[in-house]
Design a protein around this motif. Structure first.
Motif, PDB file in Angstrom:
ATOM      1  N   LEU A 111       0.853  -1.180   0.000  1.00  0.00           N
ATOM      2  CA  LEU A 111       0.000   0.000   0.000  1.00  0.00           C
ATOM      3  C   LEU A 111       0.889   1.230   0.000  1.00  0.00           C
ATOM      4  N   LEU A 112       0.713   2.097  -0.974  1.00  0.00           N
ATOM      5  CA  LEU A 112       1.513   3.317  -1.081  1.00  0.00           C
ATOM      6  C   LEU A 112       0.723   4.469  -0.474  1.00  0.00           C
ATOM      7  N   ILE A 113       1.319   5.115   0.535  1.00  0.00           N
ATOM      8  CA  ILE A 113       0.692   6.269   1.176  1.00  0.00           C
ATOM      9  C   ILE A 113       1.403   7.523   0.687  1.00  0.00           C
ATOM     10  N   SER A 114       0.640   8.422   0.100  1.00  0.00           N
ATOM     11  CA  SER A 114       1.145   9.735  -0.271  1.00  0.00           C
ATOM     12  C   SER A 114       0.831  10.636   0.920  1.00  0.00           C
ATOM     13  N   ALA A 115       1.795  10.779   1.816  1.00  0.00           N
ATOM     14  CA  ALA A 115       1.558  11.408   3.116  1.00  0.00           C
ATOM     15  C   ALA A 115       1.726  12.922   3.027  1.00  0.00           C
ATOM     16  N   GLY A 116       0.652  13.586   2.644  1.00  0.00           N
ATOM     17  CA  GLY A 116       0.630  15.040   2.611  1.00  0.00           C
ATOM     18  C   GLY A 116      -0.095  15.560   3.842  1.00  0.00           C
ATOM     19  N   PHE A 117       0.359  16.668   4.362  1.00  0.00           N
ATOM     20  CA  PHE A 117      -0.196  17.183   5.614  1.00  0.00           C
ATOM     21  C   PHE A 117      -0.733  18.604   5.478  1.00  0.00           C
ATOM     22  N   ASP A 118      -1.065  19.008   4.256  1.00  0.00           N
ATOM     23  CA  ASP A 118      -1.563  20.365   4.060  1.00  0.00           C
ATOM     24  C   ASP A 118      -3.047  20.509   4.388  1.00  0.00           C
ATOM     25  N   ALA A 119      -3.701  19.434   4.826  1.00  0.00           N
ATOM     26  CA  ALA A 119      -5.094  19.518   5.276  1.00  0.00           C
ATOM     27  C   ALA A 119      -5.183  19.814   6.773  1.00  0.00           C
ATOM     28  N   HIS A 120      -4.052  20.046   7.417  1.00  0.00           N
ATOM     29  CA  HIS A 120      -4.023  20.358   8.844  1.00  0.00           C
ATOM     30  C   HIS A 120      -4.732  21.685   9.112  1.00  0.00           C
ATOM     31  N   ARG A 121      -5.374  21.792  10.258  1.00  0.00           N
ATOM     32  CA  ARG A 121      -6.138  23.001  10.593  1.00  0.00           C
ATOM     33  C   ARG A 121      -5.281  24.258  10.677  1.00  0.00           C
ATOM     34  N   GLU A 122      -3.970  24.098  10.906  1.00  0.00           N
ATOM     35  CA  GLU A 122      -3.084  25.263  10.968  1.00  0.00           C
ATOM     36  C   GLU A 122      -2.417  25.568   9.625  1.00  0.00           C
ATOM     37  N   ASP A 123      -2.713  24.763   8.615  1.00  0.00           N
ATOM     38  CA  ASP A 123      -2.105  24.962   7.303  1.00  0.00           C
ATOM     39  C   ASP A 123      -3.017  25.843   6.450  1.00  0.00           C
ATOM     40  N   PRO A 124      -2.457  26.798   5.734  1.00  0.00           N
ATOM     41  CA  PRO A 124      -3.293  27.742   4.992  1.00  0.00           C
ATOM     42  C   PRO A 124      -3.893  27.209   3.692  1.00  0.00           C
ATOM     43  N   LEU A 125      -3.500  26.036   3.234  1.00  0.00           N
ATOM     44  CA  LEU A 125      -3.875  25.625   1.884  1.00  0.00           C
ATOM     45  C   LEU A 125      -5.259  24.983   1.776  1.00  0.00           C
ATOM     46  N   ALA A 126      -5.477  23.841   2.401  1.00  0.00           N
ATOM     47  CA  ALA A 126      -6.661  23.032   2.104  1.00  0.00           C
ATOM     48  C   ALA A 126      -7.906  23.408   2.902  1.00  0.00           C
ATOM     49  N   GLN A 127      -7.757  24.006   4.049  1.00  0.00           N
ATOM     50  CA  GLN A 127      -8.881  24.401   4.905  1.00  0.00           C
ATOM     51  C   GLN A 127      -9.784  23.212   5.261  1.00  0.00           C
ATOM     52  N   MET A 128      -9.162  22.080   5.570  1.00  0.00           N
ATOM     53  CA  MET A 128      -9.928  20.888   5.939  1.00  0.00           C
ATOM     54  C   MET A 128      -9.988  20.670   7.445  1.00  0.00           C
ATOM     55  N   GLU A 129      -9.185  21.399   8.211  1.00  0.00           N
ATOM     56  CA  GLU A 129      -9.265  21.395   9.682  1.00  0.00           C
ATOM     57  C   GLU A 129      -8.899  20.071  10.337  1.00  0.00           C
ATOM     58  N   LEU A 130      -7.958  19.308   9.769  1.00  0.00           N
ATOM     59  CA  LEU A 130      -7.528  18.061  10.394  1.00  0.00           C
ATOM     60  C   LEU A 130      -6.521  18.343  11.510  1.00  0.00           C
ATOM     61  N   SER A 131      -6.480  17.448  12.480  1.00  0.00           N
ATOM     62  CA  SER A 131      -5.523  17.544  13.593  1.00  0.00           C
ATOM     63  C   SER A 131      -4.466  16.453  13.461  1.00  0.00           C
ATOM     64  N   GLU A 132      -3.449  16.519  14.326  1.00  0.00           N
ATOM     65  CA  GLU A 132      -2.429  15.471  14.346  1.00  0.00           C
ATOM     66  C   GLU A 132      -3.063  14.115  14.642  1.00  0.00           C
ATOM     67  N   ASP A 133      -4.057  14.102  15.526  1.00  0.00           N
ATOM     68  CA  ASP A 133      -4.717  12.851  15.877  1.00  0.00           C
ATOM     69  C   ASP A 133      -5.459  12.273  14.669  1.00  0.00           C
ATOM     70  N   CYS A 134      -6.009  13.132  13.824  1.00  0.00           N
ATOM     71  CA  CYS A 134      -6.661  12.649  12.588  1.00  0.00           C
ATOM     72  C   CYS A 134      -5.652  11.913  11.713  1.00  0.00           C
ATOM     73  N   TYR A 135      -4.453  12.490  11.581  1.00  0.00           N
ATOM     74  CA  TYR A 135      -3.427  11.830  10.763  1.00  0.00           C
ATOM     75  C   TYR A 135      -3.017  10.499  11.381  1.00  0.00           C
ATOM     76  N   PHE A 136      -2.930  10.437  12.702  1.00  0.00           N
ATOM     77  CA  PHE A 136      -2.610   9.181  13.382  1.00  0.00           C
ATOM     78  C   PHE A 136      -3.678   8.137  13.063  1.00  0.00           C
ATOM     79  N   ARG A 137      -4.949   8.502  13.225  1.00  0.00           N
ATOM     80  CA  ARG A 137      -6.044   7.555  12.999  1.00  0.00           C
ATOM     81  C   ARG A 137      -6.119   7.127  11.536  1.00  0.00           C
ATOM     82  N   MET A 138      -5.922   8.070  10.611  1.00  0.00           N
ATOM     83  CA  MET A 138      -5.945   7.697   9.183  1.00  0.00           C
ATOM     84  C   MET A 138      -4.816   6.722   8.856  1.00  0.00           C
ATOM     85  N   THR A 139      -3.638   6.980   9.415  1.00  0.00           N
ATOM     86  CA  THR A 139      -2.509   6.071   9.177  1.00  0.00           C
ATOM     87  C   THR A 139      -2.812   4.691   9.728  1.00  0.00           C
TER      88      THR A 139
END
Length: 108
Positions: free
Chosen positions: A2-30
């Protein structure tokens, strides 16, 4: 694998995607992706860092992603070797120290 393209620009503090994800969201998705890899490709995972634009949020999110991958490796080894194998205490201590170091980096 399984290839994971691990981009983190959907984080709530990131100005690009405005998706409001947290570090815990990335942990759970992984963790969910690793579980899918366990079911479909013998647990093989390749993760490629894609980025993020808020460097502090990126650092914390990458650490959570790595911790989730590390937890997956630990449990895969437990399942593989089982309880009949001798306990390698030194390796477990080293693993715990590495995990603690990753979590401390993510807190910064």
């Amino acid at each position: 694998a399984l290839l994971i393209s691990a981009g983190f620009d959907a984080h709530r503090e990131d100005p690009l995607a405005q998706m409001e994800l947290s570090e815990d969201c990335y942990f759970r998705m992984t963790r969910q992706l690793v579980e899918a890899a366990d079911r479909h490709c013998d647990g093989r995972v390749i993760s490629a860092l894609e980025g993020g634009y808020n460097l502090r949020a990126l650092g914390r999110s990458v650490v959570r992603h790595l911790v989730a991958l590390h937890v997956a490796v630990f449990f895969a080894e437990e399942r593989h070797f089982g309880e009949d194998q001798p306990d390698n205490f030194a390796m477990r201590v080293e693993r715990a120290n590495a995990l603690e170091g990753l979590q401390l980096l993510g807190a910064q």
